[in-house]
Scaffold this motif. Structure first.
Motif, PDB file in Angstrom:
ATOM      1  N   LYS A 165      71.124 -20.178-106.938  1.00  0.00           N
ATOM      2  CA  LYS A 165      72.471 -20.234-106.348  1.00  0.00           C
ATOM      3  C   LYS A 165      73.023 -18.833-106.118  1.00  0.00           C
ATOM      4  O   LYS A 165      73.629 -18.546-105.082  1.00  0.00           O
ATOM      5  N   MET A 166      72.794 -17.921-107.056  1.00  0.00           N
ATOM      6  CA  MET A 166      73.300 -16.552-106.906  1.00  0.00           C
ATOM      7  C   MET A 166      72.545 -15.783-105.827  1.00  0.00           C
ATOM      8  O   MET A 166      73.083 -14.830-105.243  1.00  0.00           O
ATOM      9  N   LEU A 167      71.330 -16.187-105.546  1.00  0.00           N
ATOM     10  CA  LEU A 167      70.522 -15.484-104.538  1.00  0.00           C
ATOM     11  C   LEU A 167      70.760 -15.995-103.119  1.00  0.00           C
ATOM     12  O   LEU A 167      70.283 -15.397-102.152  1.00  0.00           O
ATOM     13  N   CYS A 168      71.464 -17.098-103.000  1.00  0.00           N
ATOM     14  CA  CYS A 168      71.705 -17.685-101.676  1.00  0.00           C
ATOM     15  C   CYS A 168      72.623 -16.782-100.832  1.00  0.00           C
ATOM     16  O   CYS A 168      73.565 -16.186-101.360  1.00  0.00           O
ATOM     17  N   ASP A 208      83.439 -11.856-110.279  1.00  0.00           N
ATOM     18  CA  ASP A 208      83.241 -13.123-109.586  1.00  0.00           C
ATOM     19  C   ASP A 208      81.769 -13.344-109.237  1.00  0.00           C
ATOM     20  O   ASP A 208      81.383 -14.433-108.826  1.00  0.00           O
ATOM     21  N   LYS A 209      80.966 -12.291-109.397  1.00  0.00           N
ATOM     22  CA  LYS A 209      79.556 -12.364-109.021  1.00  0.00           C
ATOM     23  C   LYS A 209      78.705 -12.802-110.214  1.00  0.00           C
ATOM     24  O   LYS A 209      77.755 -12.112-110.616  1.00  0.00           O
ATOM     25  N   ALA A 210      79.050 -13.925-110.813  1.00  0.00           N
ATOM     26  CA  ALA A 210      78.329 -14.355-112.010  1.00  0.00           C
ATOM     27  C   ALA A 210      78.354 -15.866-112.145  1.00  0.00           C
ATOM     28  O   ALA A 210      79.314 -16.520-111.753  1.00  0.00           O
ATOM     29  N   ILE A 211      77.278 -16.382-112.726  1.00  0.00           N
ATOM     30  CA  ILE A 211      77.237 -17.768-113.173  1.00  0.00           C
ATOM     31  C   ILE A 211      76.915 -17.744-114.660  1.00  0.00           C
ATOM     32  O   ILE A 211      75.951 -17.092-115.086  1.00  0.00           O
ATOM     33  N   ILE A 212      77.727 -18.432-115.426  1.00  0.00           N
ATOM     34  CA  ILE A 212      77.507 -18.547-116.865  1.00  0.00           C
ATOM     35  C   ILE A 212      76.778 -19.851-117.135  1.00  0.00           C
ATOM     36  O   ILE A 212      77.198 -20.919-116.674  1.00  0.00           O
ATOM     37  N   VAL A 213      75.678 -19.768-117.859  1.00  0.00           N
ATOM     38  CA  VAL A 213      74.881 -20.952-118.193  1.00  0.00           C
ATOM     39  C   VAL A 213      75.045 -21.233-119.679  1.00  0.00           C
ATOM     40  O   VAL A 213      74.826 -20.347-120.517  1.00  0.00           O
ATOM     41  N   ARG A 214      75.439 -22.460-120.006  1.00  0.00           N
ATOM     42  CA  ARG A 214      75.603 -22.856-121.394  1.00  0.00           C
ATOM     43  C   ARG A 214      74.847 -24.159-121.657  1.00  0.00           C
ATOM     44  O   ARG A 214      74.495 -24.892-120.718  1.00  0.00           O
ATOM     45  N   SER A 215      74.605 -24.443-122.912  1.00  0.00           N
ATOM     46  CA  SER A 215      73.897 -25.662-123.276  1.00  0.00           C
ATOM     47  C   SER A 215      74.721 -26.883-122.892  1.00  0.00           C
ATOM     48  O   SER A 215      75.942 -26.814-122.757  1.00  0.00           O
ATOM     49  N   ASN A 216      74.053 -27.979-122.700  1.00  0.00           N
ATOM     50  CA  ASN A 216      74.723 -29.227-122.342  1.00  0.00           C
ATOM     51  C   ASN A 216      74.254 -30.322-123.307  1.00  0.00           C
ATOM     52  O   ASN A 216      73.087 -30.699-123.294  1.00  0.00           O
ATOM     53  N   PRO A 217      75.137 -30.811-124.177  1.00  0.00           N
ATOM     54  CA  PRO A 217      76.552 -30.459-124.281  1.00  0.00           C
ATOM     55  C   PRO A 217      76.749 -29.098-124.956  1.00  0.00           C
ATOM     56  O   PRO A 217      75.870 -28.620-125.666  1.00  0.00           O
ATOM     57  N   VAL A 218      77.902 -28.491-124.700  1.00  0.00           N
ATOM     58  CA  VAL A 218      78.214 -27.197-125.288  1.00  0.00           C
ATOM     59  C   VAL A 218      78.513 -27.365-126.770  1.00  0.00           C
ATOM     60  O   VAL A 218      79.255 -28.263-127.167  1.00  0.00           O
ATOM     61  N   CYS A 219      77.901 -26.497-127.574  1.00  0.00           N
ATOM     62  CA  CYS A 219      78.216 -26.485-129.007  1.00  0.00           C
ATOM     63  C   CYS A 219      79.476 -25.652-129.212  1.00  0.00           C
ATOM     64  O   CYS A 219      79.521 -24.492-128.818  1.00  0.00           O
ATOM     65  N   HIS A 220      80.494 -26.236-129.803  1.00  0.00           N
ATOM     66  CA  HIS A 220      81.764 -25.530-130.005  1.00  0.00           C
ATOM     67  C   HIS A 220      81.929 -25.039-131.439  1.00  0.00           C
ATOM     68  O   HIS A 220      83.024 -24.647-131.834  1.00  0.00           O
ATOM     69  N   GLY A 221      80.847 -25.038-132.198  1.00  0.00           N
ATOM     70  CA  GLY A 221      80.946 -24.650-133.602  1.00  0.00           C
ATOM     71  C   GLY A 221      81.501 -23.259-133.820  1.00  0.00           C
ATOM     72  O   GLY A 221      82.399 -23.050-134.636  1.00  0.00           O
ATOM     73  N   CYS A 222      80.967 -22.272-133.077  1.00  0.00           N
ATOM     74  CA  CYS A 222      81.402 -20.889-133.266  1.00  0.00           C
ATOM     75  C   CYS A 222      82.817 -20.659-132.729  1.00  0.00           C
ATOM     76  O   CYS A 222      83.509 -19.751-133.181  1.00  0.00           O
ATOM     77  N   GLU A 223      83.226 -21.452-131.746  1.00  0.00           N
ATOM     78  CA  GLU A 223      84.573 -21.308-131.225  1.00  0.00           C
ATOM     79  C   GLU A 223      85.603 -21.683-132.284  1.00  0.00           C
ATOM     80  O   GLU A 223      86.719 -21.183-132.297  1.00  0.00           O
ATOM     81  N   LYS A 224      85.195 -22.553-133.203  1.00  0.00           N
ATOM     82  CA  LYS A 224      86.113 -23.012-134.246  1.00  0.00           C
ATOM     83  C   LYS A 224      86.059 -22.122-135.485  1.00  0.00           C
ATOM     84  O   LYS A 224      87.061 -21.892-136.146  1.00  0.00           O
ATOM     85  N   THR A 225      84.871 -21.620-135.801  1.00  0.00           N
ATOM     86  CA  THR A 225      84.688 -20.908-137.064  1.00  0.00           C
ATOM     87  C   THR A 225      84.463 -19.410-136.904  1.00  0.00           C
ATOM     88  O   THR A 225      84.454 -18.675-137.879  1.00  0.00           O
ATOM     89  N   GLY A 226      84.283 -18.946-135.663  1.00  0.00           N
ATOM     90  CA  GLY A 226      83.910 -17.558-135.438  1.00  0.00           C
ATOM     91  C   GLY A 226      82.415 -17.452-135.201  1.00  0.00           C
ATOM     92  O   GLY A 226      81.625 -18.235-135.729  1.00  0.00           O
ATOM     93  N   MET A 227      82.012 -16.460-134.398  1.00  0.00           N
ATOM     94  CA  MET A 227      80.611 -16.355-133.995  1.00  0.00           C
ATOM     95  C   MET A 227      79.698 -16.117-135.188  1.00  0.00           C
ATOM     96  O   MET A 227      79.920 -15.222-136.002  1.00  0.00           O
ATOM     97  N   LYS A 228      78.648 -16.926-135.273  1.00  0.00           N
ATOM     98  CA  LYS A 228      77.678 -16.804-136.355  1.00  0.00           C
ATOM     99  C   LYS A 228      76.594 -15.790-135.969  1.00  0.00           C
ATOM    100  O   LYS A 228      76.078 -15.826-134.858  1.00  0.00           O
TER     101      LYS A 228
END
Length: 341
Positions: A338-341, A295-315
């Protein structure tokens, strides 16, 4: 399973994957509190589980060295067979481990297996790859009708006193005082498409150095060029631990950090095992399956998220790497604050 006094668990995958099996070990110990549990792992990763309280003995195989042949594996299996295991549980269906298990004598063999060797197993299970990997390994127990409480304390990697003493001396030599606040950076990854740019890490490091934090770069010897590139782009000074620490020392050094900022990689899971807050950059891999098991984590992803690898497998190779290139410095700094607060 009655009369199960000696258990062998086999798993010869990578650093982060191995750490994701430690909740399974907690549940297995709960199911067999009096059994002798041996864990067979890759020799170079033995320190990950060497002090794990849920196993009795760590066995190792040099899978990329002296044991990297069919003959060597067969010979090793004959040695294992002398232990007269009541139960063998294989946690991954790769060919190497499946063959090893196939030729190792045990009263009962269960778990995952490559299709070539299923005939040698008493019960073969298919890993549920639609859930988080740590939960996937936990589910192996219920799939094998081993009734036990699957609750766990998350990833575990206990460290030894020698590692603690080494790290204390290392930080002292780097001018770190007890009052200093550290932020660790892990900027490497075995997979090229998981790497965020070194110059962007440099900007994030400079930002937090300006806030009074001391910056520490972790990673193995393969990450030295990436770290050198990051440091060359920094205006502040950093502590370089890259390539200088064993796995036990890495875990101990991460304990001292207020935050770890990291790519999706094995050391990320090491930080999680030490209960350190993290900010993790995710591109081609899927956080729901291989993300931070904490629970001690923040995941940062691109905006918008690219879903290419989710469909075809990780490149492992990608022409534009937009999933990492579109992930901004501002996003990472915001998550870190935010995590340091």
């Amino acid at each position: 399973m009655a009369d199960t006094n000696k258990i062998l668990v086999t798993y010869l995958m990578h650093l982060g994957d191995l750490l994701l099996t430690t909740p399974f070990l907690q549940a297995l110990r709960r199911a067999y509190p009096m059994a002798k549990i041996d864990y067979l792992v890759d020799e170079k990763l033995a320190d990950v589980v060497r002090y794990n309280p849920n196993i009795d003995n760590v066995l190792t195989i040099d899978k990329k060295g002296k044991d990297n042949s069919i003959g060597a594996i067969y010979k090793y299996a004959r040695v294992l067979s002398q232990n007269n295991y009541d139960l063998l549980i294989n946690l991954h269906p790769n060919e190497r481990t499946s063959f090893l298990c196939a030729v190792t004598k045990s009263k009962r063999k269960v778990g995952a297996s490559h299709k070539l060797f299923t005939i040698f197993f008493d019960k073969v299970i298919k890993l549920d790859k639609k859930i988080h990997a740590a939960d996937m390994y936990l589910k192996v127990l219920s799939q094998l009708n081993i009734t036990t409480d699957l609750t766990n304390e998350g990833l575990q990697m206990p460290v030894c006193e020698q590692a603690q003493a080494f790290v204390q001396d290392f930080y002292t030599r780097q001018g770190v005082c007890n009052s200093d606040k550290l932020i660790g950076f892990n900027i490497g990854s075995a997979v090229l498409t998981k790497r965020w740019a070194s110059e962007r890490f440099a900007k994030v490091a400079d930002y937090f150095a300006g806030k009074g934090y001391k910056i520490v770069f972790f990673g193995g010897s393969m990450d030295i060029e990436l770290v050198e590139a990051a440091v060359a782009n920094m205006h502040s000074k950093a502590i370089i631990a890259t390539g200088k620490l064993s796995l036990q020392q890495l875990a101990t050094a991460m304990q001292c950090c207020a935050l770890i900022i990291t790519n999706d990689s094995g050391p990320m899971h090491v930080a999680i095992s030490q209960q350190v807050p993290i900010v993790a950059m995710y591109g081609p891999s899927i956080p729901d399956l291989y993300g931070p098991y904490t629970d001690k984590a923040i995941i940062v992803r691109s905006n918008p998220v690219c879903h290419g690898c989710e469909k075809t497998g990780m490149k492992h190779k990608c022409a534009d790497m937009q999933c990492m290139n579109n992930l901004t410095v501002e996003q990472v700094i915001e998550a870190g604050e935010k995590m340091l607060c």
